[in-house]
Design a protein around this motif. Structure first.
Motif, PDB file in Angstrom:
ATOM      1  N   VAL A 108       0.827  -1.217   0.000  1.00 23.69           N
ATOM      2  CA  VAL A 108       0.000   0.000   0.000  1.00 23.69           C
ATOM      3  C   VAL A 108       0.858   1.263   0.000  1.00 23.69           C
ATOM      4  O   VAL A 108       0.336   2.379   0.151  1.00 23.69           O
ATOM      5  CB  VAL A 108      -0.957   0.021   1.210  1.00 23.69           C
ATOM      6  CG1 VAL A 108      -1.916  -1.145   1.160  1.00 23.69           C
ATOM      7  CG2 VAL A 108      -0.184   0.035   2.538  1.00 23.69           C
ATOM      8  N   GLY A 109       2.162   1.066  -0.157  1.00 15.86           N
ATOM      9  CA  GLY A 109       3.045   2.219  -0.293  1.00 15.86           C
ATOM     10  C   GLY A 109       3.613   2.760   0.995  1.00 15.86           C
ATOM     11  O   GLY A 109       4.253   3.817   0.989  1.00 15.86           O
ATOM     12  N   LEU A 110       3.431   2.050   2.118  1.00 18.22           N
ATOM     13  CA  LEU A 110       3.980   2.507   3.390  1.00 18.22           C
ATOM     14  C   LEU A 110       5.402   1.964   3.574  1.00 18.22           C
ATOM     15  O   LEU A 110       5.749   0.888   3.074  1.00 18.22           O
ATOM     16  CB  LEU A 110       3.100   2.053   4.551  1.00 18.22           C
ATOM     17  CG  LEU A 110       1.699   2.665   4.610  1.00 18.22           C
ATOM     18  CD1 LEU A 110       0.897   2.019   5.729  1.00 18.22           C
ATOM     19  CD2 LEU A 110       1.759   4.168   4.800  1.00 18.22           C
ATOM     20  N   LYS A 111       6.198   2.696   4.288  1.00 14.54           N
ATOM     21  CA  LYS A 111       7.589   2.292   4.517  1.00 14.54           C
ATOM     22  C   LYS A 111       7.738   1.743   5.938  1.00 14.54           C
ATOM     23  O   LYS A 111       7.418   2.445   6.913  1.00 14.54           O
ATOM     24  CB  LYS A 111       8.522   3.482   4.325  1.00 14.54           C
ATOM     25  CG  LYS A 111       9.997   3.103   4.439  1.00 14.54           C
ATOM     26  CD  LYS A 111      10.898   4.304   4.179  1.00 14.54           C
ATOM     27  CE  LYS A 111      12.362   3.898   4.308  1.00 14.54           C
ATOM     28  NZ  LYS A 111      13.277   5.045   4.060  1.00 14.54           N
ATOM     29  N   PRO A 112       8.210   0.509   6.072  1.00  9.40           N
ATOM     30  CA  PRO A 112       8.428  -0.038   7.414  1.00  9.40           C
ATOM     31  C   PRO A 112       9.479   0.778   8.159  1.00  9.40           C
ATOM     32  O   PRO A 112      10.389   1.350   7.555  1.00  9.40           O
ATOM     33  CB  PRO A 112       8.927  -1.467   7.147  1.00  9.40           C
ATOM     34  CG  PRO A 112       8.562  -1.753   5.736  1.00  9.40           C
ATOM     35  CD  PRO A 112       8.578  -0.450   5.006  1.00  9.40           C
ATOM     36  N   ASP A 113       9.365   0.823   9.479  1.00 10.43           N
ATOM     37  CA  ASP A 113      10.389   1.480  10.296  1.00 10.43           C
ATOM     38  C   ASP A 113      11.090   0.438  11.159  1.00 10.43           C
ATOM     39  O   ASP A 113      10.845  -0.768  11.033  1.00 10.43           O
ATOM     40  CB  ASP A 113       9.776   2.595  11.140  1.00 10.43           C
ATOM     41  CG  ASP A 113       8.643   2.095  12.039  1.00 10.43           C
ATOM     42  OD1 ASP A 113       8.570   0.869  12.276  1.00 10.43           O
ATOM     43  OD2 ASP A 113       7.824   2.919  12.492  1.00 10.43           O
ATOM     44  N   VAL A 114      11.971   0.902  12.031  1.00  8.40           N
ATOM     45  CA  VAL A 114      12.752  -0.042  12.839  1.00  8.40           C
ATOM     46  C   VAL A 114      11.867  -0.837  13.798  1.00  8.40           C
ATOM     47  O   VAL A 114      12.180  -1.977  14.147  1.00  8.40           O
ATOM     48  CB  VAL A 114      13.844   0.710  13.651  1.00  8.40           C
ATOM     49  CG1 VAL A 114      14.927   1.229  12.733  1.00  8.40           C
ATOM     50  CG2 VAL A 114      13.247   1.823  14.487  1.00  8.40           C
ATOM     51  N   TYR A 115      10.738  -0.272  14.213  1.00  5.97           N
ATOM     52  CA  TYR A 115       9.827  -0.995  15.102  1.00  5.97           C
ATOM     53  C   TYR A 115       9.126  -2.131  14.345  1.00  5.97           C
ATOM     54  O   TYR A 115       8.902  -3.213  14.896  1.00  5.97           O
ATOM     55  CB  TYR A 115       8.806  -0.025  15.689  1.00  5.97           C
ATOM     56  CG  TYR A 115       9.454   1.082  16.487  1.00  5.97           C
ATOM     57  CD1 TYR A 115      10.009   0.833  17.733  1.00  5.97           C
ATOM     58  CD2 TYR A 115       9.534   2.368  15.960  1.00  5.97           C
ATOM     59  CE1 TYR A 115      10.615   1.842  18.457  1.00  5.97           C
ATOM     60  CE2 TYR A 115      10.151   3.390  16.682  1.00  5.97           C
ATOM     61  CZ  TYR A 115      10.692   3.120  17.932  1.00  5.97           C
ATOM     62  OH  TYR A 115      11.299   4.127  18.641  1.00  5.97           O
ATOM     63  N   THR A 116       8.792  -1.875  13.073  1.00  9.50           N
ATOM     64  CA  THR A 116       8.244  -2.943  12.229  1.00  9.50           C
ATOM     65  C   THR A 116       9.252  -4.072  12.118  1.00  9.50           C
ATOM     66  O   THR A 116       8.921  -5.256  12.256  1.00  9.50           O
ATOM     67  CB  THR A 116       7.927  -2.406  10.815  1.00  9.50           C
ATOM     68  OG1 THR A 116       7.393  -1.102  10.885  1.00  9.50           O
ATOM     69  CG2 THR A 116       6.989  -3.327  10.078  1.00  9.50           C
ATOM     70  N   SER A 117      10.494  -3.692  11.868  1.00  6.12           N
ATOM     71  CA  SER A 117      11.555  -4.683  11.656  1.00  6.12           C
ATOM     72  C   SER A 117      11.820  -5.504  12.910  1.00  6.12           C
ATOM     73  O   SER A 117      11.943  -6.735  12.850  1.00  6.12           O
ATOM     74  CB  SER A 117      12.841  -3.974  11.214  1.00  6.12           C
ATOM     75  OG  SER A 117      12.611  -3.171  10.079  1.00  6.12           O
ATOM     76  N   SER A 118      11.905  -4.819  14.055  1.00 11.87           N
ATOM     77  CA  SER A 118      12.197  -5.550  15.297  1.00 11.87           C
ATOM     78  C   SER A 118      11.068  -6.512  15.653  1.00 11.87           C
ATOM     79  O   SER A 118      11.309  -7.611  16.168  1.00 11.87           O
ATOM     80  CB  SER A 118      12.437  -4.575  16.442  1.00 11.87           C
ATOM     81  OG  SER A 118      11.291  -3.780  16.681  1.00 11.87           O
ATOM     82  N   SER A 119       9.803  -6.124  15.342  1.00 14.02           N
ATOM     83  CA  SER A 119       8.670  -7.029  15.588  1.00 14.02           C
ATOM     84  C   SER A 119       8.722  -8.220  14.647  1.00 14.02           C
ATOM     85  O   SER A 119       8.449  -9.359  15.052  1.00 14.02           O
ATOM     86  CB  SER A 119       7.340  -6.282  15.403  1.00 14.02           C
ATOM     87  OG  SER A 119       7.180  -5.281  16.376  1.00 14.02           O
TER      88      SER A 119
END
Length: 765
Positions: free
Chosen positions: A117-128
């Motif tokens: 949907v065009g959103l960019k993951p952040d570090v919190y997305t990655s750590s989860s």
């Protein structure tokens, strides 16, 4: 809004009613989550939608976090779907919930949806997302995505990757992530320490910790807990303990660090220190109590602590059950063990495979193999430890046939035995003295690919030696590509066990010339061979090697050198060596006393016995064996009687069979045969075959036929295959002129198929 200092109060139904009456549906919706009533939240959410409100990002994130934290993913997913223009924070709320409950597939699907949907993951997305990874493939995919997104320098991302790779056993990849991280942060370094400890690379874990200190990175209680998990030296653990005290992490501030210290001290055998750490905890948790039970002096003390936990209503878990059951190592505590078994059923701990495994082991150590087999048969799922525990139980109880049958069943079930299973089966085969059976197991080891494993090679060397198949041991040894000190020690030990002491020296000389590094175990075996061969020159050569290598300071090496000189008749060299060693070396004191005892030097033995307490050395069973042997060789039976009766009162040493055997031997040597018989009758423990053989030999020397017949009868009852009983009794009859009895005895020997072993000598003629 709360005013400063005003306490927070949870919403009530009255509060919700007021908010709804005022049409404050967003506030009512958020407040409803505190009441933990999903149906009420659904009703308010319906009013929220009907009133024309739109679910914004902030409210959605709060609601999704609430429902996903209780694993109510259908409601959380619906809320995400209803949110107007959800942002990364909203997606993170649900991904975090999936991660908390190990739902990897929906987490990855949602992560892909976020990007679509065009959103960019952040570090919190990655750590989860990292927390969701269950296997190497998922971790590798996540790793690749993070590299592409530029998150490889994020502390949380790198530490998560290192932790995942390490837990999966791929610590090479963990090291690569660690090395490529450009950010110096204690979280990443702590994760790497944990990785090494989890994979058994304890030294490397310690090295990383020391490097971390050298770089000036902040050390916290988590770093200390990690490095403590890899320590097996109480001295090193004490240093970490001291640092923790200095930093103020102990005395209840960091319970998990205190728990790690308790476990470390138990692992190192310093249980008193473990108890001290426990006593400093104001509020010990279940892990603390489990560690305290592990630190108990014996099984009875452990059981009392366990009962204390139950009576106080303290929390216990399956690890507590495993710890208390592991302390039971004999039939004396079988009844409490069965009670804990019943409690495990009642409390629902039997779902855990390790609980069953420790039960199998407990029943095996208590000699109740029927119950061990019953526990094994009840298991729905078994791991390699389950099979190994049952096989070990049969092996230790002398039931080799059953152990082999279980091993065959394991192979028939297409389960691959590990090296611990194979080591147990090798022990069974060697005990049965069957080289053919051993060769079959040898072929299985080759087939399974374990033949290159050092421990398996050593087990094979030892097993063939116990079966008197020395040539096979030699063949296995010669086929080892790279001989290490462990192989050398196993081969030398095998030769020594078989009485091939010349081969021990030859092996040592050959390998020493090939520059193979030897250790204290090697030299101890070689020195023992020198003593048994009375090879003084070779003993002096080995002594000089220990001086050159610095191994002479080893307690067992020093005592072995003294023993060699004593057996070779060089008491002056033995005394000189004894004077130059550390005076707290009990083994050396014992060796010197045994050396004096061989020559009947009672006064010198007593002099050393009196000196020991002045140097802080406490006499043990071997010490008193030397004292009693000296009395025996010197014919001082009254002194022997005195030392036997006083050893417990003076030094807390409980007399055992060897000590009573010395007394019987001493009485027999001076012809006090009836006194020797009386001493045997008054023993608090049952006499073994050796004591009756000593009495029979004395009767043979002094011509006491009646007592000799009695001793021989007792000896045959204990060891029917022992030919010495018949030979000694035959000689006794012959010396008394009882030739009819000699003939009858020889007929009995033929009927029993007992043959006298021919004499032999290693002296060349």
């Amino acid at each position: 809004m709360l005013k400063p200092g005003q306490p927070f109060s949870f919403p009530t139904f009255t509060t919700l009613k007021t908010l709804i009456n005022q049409s404050l549906y967003p506030q009512a919706l958020k407040s409803s989550t505190f009441l933990q009533n999903p149906q009420l939240t659904d009703s308010i959410y319906s009013l929220f939608i009907k009133s024309g409100f739109i679910l914004d990002q902030f409210l959605a994130a709060s609601l999704i976090t609430h429902f996903s934290s209780s694993a109510d993913f259908p409601r959380a997913s619906q809320l995400l779907h209803d949110t107007l223009n959800p942002d990364t924070v909203v997606y993170n709320s649900l991904i975090c919930g999936y991660a908390r409950f190990g739902q990897s597939e929906p987490a990855f699907e949602l992560f892909n949806g976020l990007r679509q949907v065009g959103l960019k993951p952040d570090v919190y997305t990655s750590s989860s997302l990292i927390k969701c990874c269950e296997n190497f493939k998922q971790n590798e995919i996540a790793h690749g995505v993070f590299v592409k997104l530029g998150f490889v320098d994020s502390v949380f991302v790198v530490s998560g990757l290192v932790e995942n790779y390490s837990k999966l056993g791929f610590f090479g990849e963990a090291e690569k992530c660690f090395d490529e991280c450009l950010v110096l942060d204690s979280v990443v370094w702590t994760a790497m320490i944990n990785g090494y400890v989890w994979n058994g690379e304890f030294k490397m874990g310690r090295d990383v910790f020391m490097a971390m200190r050298g770089l000036g990175l902040g050390v916290n209680e988590f770093s200390l807990t990690s490095v403590i998990g890899g320590l097996f030296d109480a001295k090193e653990g004490g240093q970490i303990h001291g640092y923790g005290v200095k930093m103020g992490y102990l005395y209840g501030r960091s319970t998990h660090l205190s728990n790690a210290l308790i476990n470390m001290y138990c692992r190192c055998g310093c249980k008193t220190d473990a108890v001290k750490v426990f006593d400093e905890l104001p509020n010990p948790d279940v892990v603390s109590w489990t560690g305290r039970i592990d630190a108990a002096y014996d099984a009875a003390a452990a059981f009392e602590l366990f009962k204390l936990c139950i009576s106080r209503g303290l929390e216990i878990n399956e690890y507590t059950i495993i710890t208390i059951l592991s302390s039971i190592e004999g039939p004396e505590m079988l009844k409490p063990g069965k009670q804990i078994h019943a409690l495990s059923y009642k409390a629902g701990y039997m779902f855990a495979v390790p609980v069953y495994n420790v039960l199998i082991s407990m029943y095996g150590k208590s000699w109740i193999m029927d119950d061990a087999k019953r526990a094994f048969d009840e298991m729905i799922c078994r791991d390699s430890v389950s099979w190994n525990s049952l096989i070990t139980g049969y092996t230790e109880n002398g039931l080799g046939t059953q152990a082999i049958a279980v091993f065959s069943q394991m192979c028939n079930d297409s389960l691959k035995p590990n090296k611990y299973t194979l080591a147990s089966i090798l022990e069974v085969a060697s005990s049965s003295k069957s080289p053919e059976q051993l060769m079959q197991i040898h072929s299985i080891i080759i087939k399974l690919g374990f033949i290159s494993d050092d421990s398996m090679q050593c087990c094979l060397l030892t097993a063939y030696g116990k079966c008197n198949a020395i040539d096979e041991s030699k063949r296995v040894f010669n086929e080892i590509n790279k001989v290490e000190s462990v192989h050398l020690n196993a081969m030398a030990g095998t030769f020594a066990h078989a009485g091939c002491h010349v081969d021990v020296l030859h092996l040592f000389q050959t390998r020493w010339n090939s520059s193979l590094e030897v250790d204290s175990i090697t030299l101890s075996i070689v020195l023992k061979a020198c003593g048994l061969l009375t090879d003084l020159d070779q003993g002096r050569v080995i002594h000089s090697l220990t001086l050159k290598s610095g191994l002479v300071i080893d307690n067992f090496i020093a005592s072995a050198i003294i023993d060699v000189y004593c057996k070779c008749g060089s008491l002056d060299d033995a005394q000189k060596t004894f004077r130059n060693i550390a005076k707290d070396n009990l083994a050396a004191w014992n060796a010197m006393m045994m050396g004096y005892a061989q020559y009947g030097s009672y006064d010198e033995v007593c002099y050393l016995l009196d000196k020991m307490p002045k140097f802080g050395v406490k006499p043990d069973e071997i010490t008193y064996l030397g004292v009693l042997s000296a009395c025996c060789h010197a014919g001082l039976v009254n002194k022997a009687q005195y030392h036997l009766n006083s050893m417990f009162n003076l030094h807390g040493v409980i007399p055992c069979l060897e000590h009573y055997a010395c007394l019987v031997d001493g009485l027999g040597r001076v012809g006090l045969l009836e006194e020797a018989r009386s001493s045997i009758d008054q023993m608090p423990i049952l006499p073994d075959a050796r004591i009756w053989q000593i009495l029979l030999s004395a009767c043979n020397v002094h011509g006491n036929v009646d007592l000799g017949k009695f001793a021989a009868r007792r000896l045959v009852e204990l060891q029917p295959e022992n030919e010495s009983a018949f030979v000694l009794l035959s000689n006794l009859y012959a010396s008394a002129g009882m030739w009819n009895d000699v003939g009858e005895l020889r007929m009995e020997m033929k009927e029993r198929i007992v043959c006298k072993e021919p004499g032999s000598s290693w002296i060349l003629t």
